[in-house]
Motif scaffolding. Structure first.
Motif, PDB file in Angstrom:
ATOM      1  N   LEU A   1     -53.154 -12.862   0.797  1.00 55.56           N
ATOM      2  CA  LEU A   1     -51.949 -12.782   1.623  1.00 55.56           C
ATOM      3  C   LEU A   1     -50.711 -13.045   0.780  1.00 55.56           C
ATOM      4  O   LEU A   1     -50.668 -13.990  -0.015  1.00 55.56           O
ATOM      5  N   ILE A   2     -49.702 -12.181   0.951  1.00 54.07           N
ATOM      6  CA  ILE A   2     -48.408 -12.345   0.292  1.00 54.07           C
ATOM      7  C   ILE A   2     -47.388 -12.679   1.371  1.00 54.07           C
ATOM      8  O   ILE A   2     -47.206 -11.912   2.315  1.00 54.07           O
ATOM      9  N   MET A   3     -46.742 -13.825   1.242  1.00 53.43           N
ATOM     10  CA  MET A   3     -45.841 -14.321   2.266  1.00 53.43           C
ATOM     11  C   MET A   3     -44.468 -13.643   2.194  1.00 53.43           C
ATOM     12  O   MET A   3     -44.200 -12.843   1.292  1.00 53.43           O
ATOM     13  N   GLU A   4     -43.608 -13.984   3.154  1.00 55.92           N
ATOM     14  CA  GLU A   4     -42.299 -13.337   3.259  1.00 55.92           C
ATOM     15  C   GLU A   4     -41.443 -13.535   2.024  1.00 55.92           C
ATOM     16  O   GLU A   4     -40.663 -12.648   1.654  1.00 55.92           O
ATOM     17  N   ASP A   5     -41.578 -14.679   1.345  1.00 59.67           N
ATOM     18  CA  ASP A   5     -40.765 -14.938   0.156  1.00 59.67           C
ATOM     19  C   ASP A   5     -41.372 -14.367  -1.118  1.00 59.67           C
ATOM     20  O   ASP A   5     -40.860 -14.588  -2.214  1.00 59.67           O
ATOM     21  N   GLY A   6     -42.479 -13.630  -0.989  1.00 56.45           N
ATOM     22  CA  GLY A   6     -43.124 -13.007  -2.138  1.00 56.45           C
ATOM     23  C   GLY A   6     -44.190 -13.853  -2.803  1.00 56.45           C
ATOM     24  O   GLY A   6     -44.884 -13.366  -3.702  1.00 56.45           O
ATOM     25  N   SER A   7     -44.344 -15.097  -2.408  1.00 54.13           N
ATOM     26  CA  SER A   7     -45.369 -15.962  -2.989  1.00 54.13           C
ATOM     27  C   SER A   7     -46.738 -15.629  -2.410  1.00 54.13           C
ATOM     28  O   SER A   7     -46.852 -15.095  -1.300  1.00 54.13           O
TER      29      SER A   7
END
Length: 389
Positions: free
Chosen positions: A247-253
């Motif tokens: 999973l890649i979160m909204e902030d790109g992490s």
């Protein structure tokens, strides 16, 4: 006579010198007109097994959601939780005034006791009449009436017990409890509010956040192509890694916990032409919240013999087709028209046009043209093909 011979010798020498000079100039012109080999940097392509991944958009959704509604009517006597905190399954959330339900329970208990006493009396009477009937001391009608009274008393006891159970359930429902464990929302009612059984407005909502779901969207066209590739053998499937999801979160992490693919919908949304894939993730830190946008990388399969070409060595022709320059066996430039699948980092995944062992020109492209002689020199490859995005 001597002078004539000397003049003839000098003339012959001059003619020979002029002829030799002309031959040298012709040779030099021939060498000048021949094209020189241009130095170029090449990369020798090597086929490799490549795990292909696909990045899909999605939305976070709760694992479980329970809307708390009263199942009996009454006045809210107390609220037994802190808004926004964690609650456990079975924990009491509200107390509805139980006085009415306690009274109904007491009345039902009295009805059961009365029915049990009636059974004792009617049973004894029926037993006596049964013995008296044998010696003709009572009529058949009297016995039948006594036996019917006994059976009716048993039925009344069953009814009384059912009413007692119903009264107990209603009393239990006056303690409004949580059906699941999770985080509870704010309360929509305060102490003293009148609530109704099965009302449309929820008193509060409990949301289970660990684990949590993400619903991914994939186009039906991509799904069809993937299934065809697997069935044809172009992609092989590893059952162990096939369900892994990153999973890649909204902030790109990158989310620290890997998820597992649960299922794929069997129908296509006609409005979007896509299908839904659901993945489950652990969420102990509560970083993921329902409604958040996220991207997930899923494993499509393993492609054997994949060819990766650096993007700097691939250009487009006038038709928009991807092309590449390679060094032929006689060290001349050969132009190839390619078919590419996707980008992987700084490389193209080439499905046609290049093969294992081809020397792809990646440096000096501005100085060459098809058919021109070149002097190739190998350069170091920085290709890393662990994953496909």
């Amino acid at each position: 006579m001597q002078r004539s011979r000397i003049a003839l010798f000098v003339l012959s020498a001059l003619v020979g010198s002029v002829a030799l000079t002309g031959c040298d100039q012709a040779a030099e012109q021939s060498q000048a007109s021949a094209p020189k080999a241009v130095p170029v940097g090449v990369l020798t392509l090597k086929s490799q097994a490549l795990t292909l991944k696909k990045e899909l958009p999605g939305r976070i959704s709760a694992f479980q959601i329970a809307e708390i509604r009263p199942q009996v009517s009454g006045i809210v006597q107390s609220r037994l939780f802190v808004e926004g905190k964690e609650v456990k399954q079975g924990q009491a959330l509200y107390q509805i005034d139980p006085a009415t339900f306690e009274a109904d329970l007491a009345a039902s208990e009295a009805s059961v006791a009365r029915a049990q006493a009636s059974i004792s009396s009617s049973k004894a009477k029926a037993s006596r009449f049964s013995e008296l009937l044998k010696i003709k001391a009572v009529s058949q009608q009297d016995f039948d009436e006594a036996d019917a009274a006994y059976k009716q008393a048993k039925a009344e006891l069953l009814t009384a017990k059912a009413q007692l159970k119903s009264a107990q359930i209603n009393l239990d429902y006056s303690h409004v409890s949580s059906p699941i464990s999770g985080q509870i929302s704010k309360s929509s009612v305060t102490v003293g509010a009148l609530v109704s059984a099965n009302q449309s407005t929820a008193l509060a909502t409990v949301t289970q956040l660990d684990p949590i779901y993400i619903d991914l969207t994939q186009s039906s066209n991509e799904l069809t192509k993937l299934k065809k590739a697997i069935s044809s053998g172009a992609l092989s499937v590893d059952s162990t890694s096939q369900t892994d999801v990153e999973l890649i979160m909204e902030d790109g992490s990158v989310y620290p916990h890997k998820g597992t693919l649960q299922f794929s919908e069997v129908t296509v949304d006609p409005s979007t032409g896509s299908v839904i894939l659901r993945a489950k993730f652990s969420n102990p830190e509560k970083l993921l919240l329902p409604g958040m946008y996220a991207r997930a990388s899923i494993v499509e399969g393993v492609k054997a013999g994949a060819i990766l070409a650096p993007q700097r060595g691939v250009s487009r022709n006038s038709k928009g087709e991807p092309t590449a320059m390679v060094v032929s066996k006689d060290n001349t430039v050969e132009s190839r028209v390619l078919k590419v699948d996707r980008t992987i980092g700084s490389d193209w995944l080439v499905t046609d046009g290049l093969m294992d062992g081809d020397k792809l020109i990646v440096e000096g492209l501005q100085k060459i043209r098809p058919g021109a002689p070149v002097n190739p020199s190998e350069i170091q490859s920085s290709t890393k093909a662990d994953q496909a995005q």
